[in-house]
Design a protein around this motif. Structure first.
Motif, PDB file in Angstrom:
ATOM      1  N   PRO A 204     -10.752  -2.531  -6.526  1.00 12.62           N
ATOM      2  CA  PRO A 204     -10.124  -3.324  -5.458  1.00 12.62           C
ATOM      3  C   PRO A 204      -9.587  -4.652  -5.987  1.00 12.62           C
ATOM      4  N   GLY A 205      -8.488  -5.103  -5.405  1.00 16.26           N
ATOM      5  CA  GLY A 205      -7.956  -6.426  -5.706  1.00 16.26           C
ATOM      6  C   GLY A 205      -7.190  -6.541  -6.994  1.00 16.26           C
ATOM      7  N   THR A 206      -6.851  -5.420  -7.634  1.00 17.43           N
ATOM      8  CA  THR A 206      -6.155  -5.489  -8.915  1.00 17.43           C
ATOM      9  C   THR A 206      -4.636  -5.494  -8.773  1.00 17.43           C
ATOM     10  N   GLY A 207      -4.119  -5.437  -7.560  1.00 16.90           N
ATOM     11  CA  GLY A 207      -2.684  -5.589  -7.357  1.00 16.90           C
ATOM     12  C   GLY A 207      -1.904  -4.308  -7.184  1.00 16.90           C
ATOM     13  N   LYS A 208      -2.556  -3.235  -6.753  1.00 12.18           N
ATOM     14  CA  LYS A 208      -1.844  -1.954  -6.592  1.00 12.18           C
ATOM     15  C   LYS A 208      -0.754  -2.064  -5.526  1.00 12.18           C
ATOM     16  N   THR A 209      -1.086  -2.694  -4.404  1.00  8.96           N
ATOM     17  CA  THR A 209      -0.082  -2.874  -3.347  1.00  8.96           C
ATOM     18  C   THR A 209       1.059  -3.754  -3.838  1.00  8.96           C
ATOM     19  N   THR A 210       0.713  -4.817  -4.560  1.00  4.69           N
ATOM     20  CA  THR A 210       1.736  -5.719  -5.100  1.00  4.69           C
ATOM     21  C   THR A 210       2.679  -4.970  -6.032  1.00  4.69           C
TER      22      THR A 210
END
Length: 438
Positions: A204-210
């Protein structure tokens, strides 16, 4: 940090526009459009200005007719050039014209005008032997309604550049995804089949959506995010709503379709009797092959728990790549800190120490720590260090100029609970070996 801002044109700005016009003439630049045309467009068409305080330091004016848009005026005071104001003005006026559904935006510039960087950075193409700039609008006018119904949007062009660090991941996505999709004809000459679907996985929080948004920005394709939780309330059920959504997406010429936390609708199928979600998983497995037959689109699925995905979901033929998105390396962390630390204080902050102390932090963790440090420094400057609350005579603006210090950042780092534990990271490294496909 910039001390200018972009806003809509007001009638009181006419003197500022006139001053910009006269400045161009004084520098032997003859505008293509007459002053009367520019002033008329300011009032009745689309105009934005860049201001510092109350002074107009730049302006852009646009006019739309049917599906064609024109930039009729772009100017910045000489002392403000080189700060990115022209690019920002072009972006702002294009946004104001977007509701017209333009499919082309053009600009005529005088031959004596040599400052063309603002146009080039916005994606315009320079026509040989002409000062004529043209940019194809990624979404056609007739698509706007369908895109709006889907909740999709065209993202800013600079998202890709704004992904700080993560060079390894960006290079991989650029080569595997963006290149064959953006240069489809060239890819065809080499026998490369452009990708149609990929999975991004990682903690989580590693920037996949970004990254998914950045890919859409890089391609200049509409970004459509599918939210299964919202579709679940549809009268035809989640499976039926999912099918209907993808039929609507098929009406778009181009699209990057994003499904986050895809494990919620594509988890391992097991058990007797089958669970209600098994029907949804089955429907998604049917949708993907049909989706892959349509050119000009890319499905990006993201998951924090790739082990939970149904084995049939990840088979070759459904997804071209299964790409890991991990924690930022040292170089990426440095780029993130450079981005989040205010320019006024960055030279006085020990960035290398922050980079060292944030090993194991996700991009979201680093952003949280940076913003927390800034908030703490602001409160301390105003309330604790001779500011208003302590009865001092220091003004708020003078106090805030101090900005956050290295210690402020270290304190915030120490109080940040990291998203990714050692166990989760170890599992991720195992998943790269077992399930990654790049």
């Amino acid at each position: 940090m910039t001390n200018w801002r972009i806003r809509d044109f007001h009638s009181a700005d006419l003197d500022g526009i006139l001053h910009l016009w006269e400045t161009l003439k004084a520098h032997n630049v003859e505008p293509v459009y007459a002053l009367s045309e520019v002033l008329a467009s300011c009032e009745k068409d689309h105009a934005v200005v860049a201001v510092q305080g109350e002074q107009v330091v730049g302006a852009a004016v646009g006019r739309a007719a049917h599906d064609q848009g024109w930039i009729v005026f772009l100017a910045t005071l000489p002392e403000y050039r080189g700060r990115g104001i022209g690019t920002s003005l072009l972006a702002a006026v294009e946004n104001r014209m977007a509701p017209h559904g333009l499919n082309k935006l053009s600009a005529l510039m005088p031959e004596s005008e040599t400052r063309v960087e603002a146009f080039l950075s916005r994606g315009f193409a320079l026509k040989k032997n002409l000062r004529y700039f043209e940019r194809t609008i990624p979404v056609q006018r007739q698509e706007l309604g369908a895109l709006g119904q889907l909740g999709g949007r065209v993202l800013a062009r600079d998202l890709w550049e704004n992904v700080a660090g993560m060079r390894k991941e960006k290079e991989l996505l650029e080569r595997r995804l963006v290149l064959p999709l953006a240069e489809a004809d060239l890819a065809d000459e080499f026998g490369v089949v452009p990708p149609r679907a990929v999975v991004l996985f990682g903690p989580p929080g590693t920037g996949k959506t970004t990254f998914a948004k950045a890919i859409a920005s890089r391609l200049e394709w509409p970004f459509v995010e599918v939210f299964p939780s919202r579709l679940a309330g549809d009268p035809q059920g989640l499976a039926g709503a999912l099918r209907e959504t993808f039929l609507e997406i098929a009406e778009l010429e181009h699209a990057v379709v994003f499904i986050d936390e895809v494990e919620e609708i594509a988890s391992q199928r097991a058990g007797d009797p089958p669970s209600p979600l098994q029907g949804v998983t089955n429907e998604l497995l049917k949708i993907i092959p049909a989706f892959r037959e349509q050119p000009g689109r890319l499905l990006v699925c993201a998951t924090n728990f790739i082990r939970a995905l149904d084995s049939a979901f990840l088979r070759h033929g459904r997804f071209d790549y299964v790409i890991p998105i991990g924690l930022p390396d040292r170089q990426a962390r440095e780029a993130m800190w450079q981005r989040f630390i205010p320019a006024a204080v960055v030279d006085s902050v020990d960035v290398e120490l922050l980079v060292e102390r944030t090993e194991g932090f996700s991009p979201a963790d680093i952003e949280y720590a940076a913003r927390s440090a800034s908030q703490r420094a602001l409160e301390k400057a105003v309330y604790d260090d001779g500011g208003l609350a302590s009865g001092g005579e220091v003004s708020v603006r003078e106090a805030v100029r101090k900005g956050p210090s290295t210690q402020d950042y270290l304190d915030a780092i120490g109080d940040t609970r990291t998203t990714v534990s050692a166990e989760v990271l170890a599992d991720f490294l195992e998943d790269i070996e077992a399930l990654g496909r790049v």
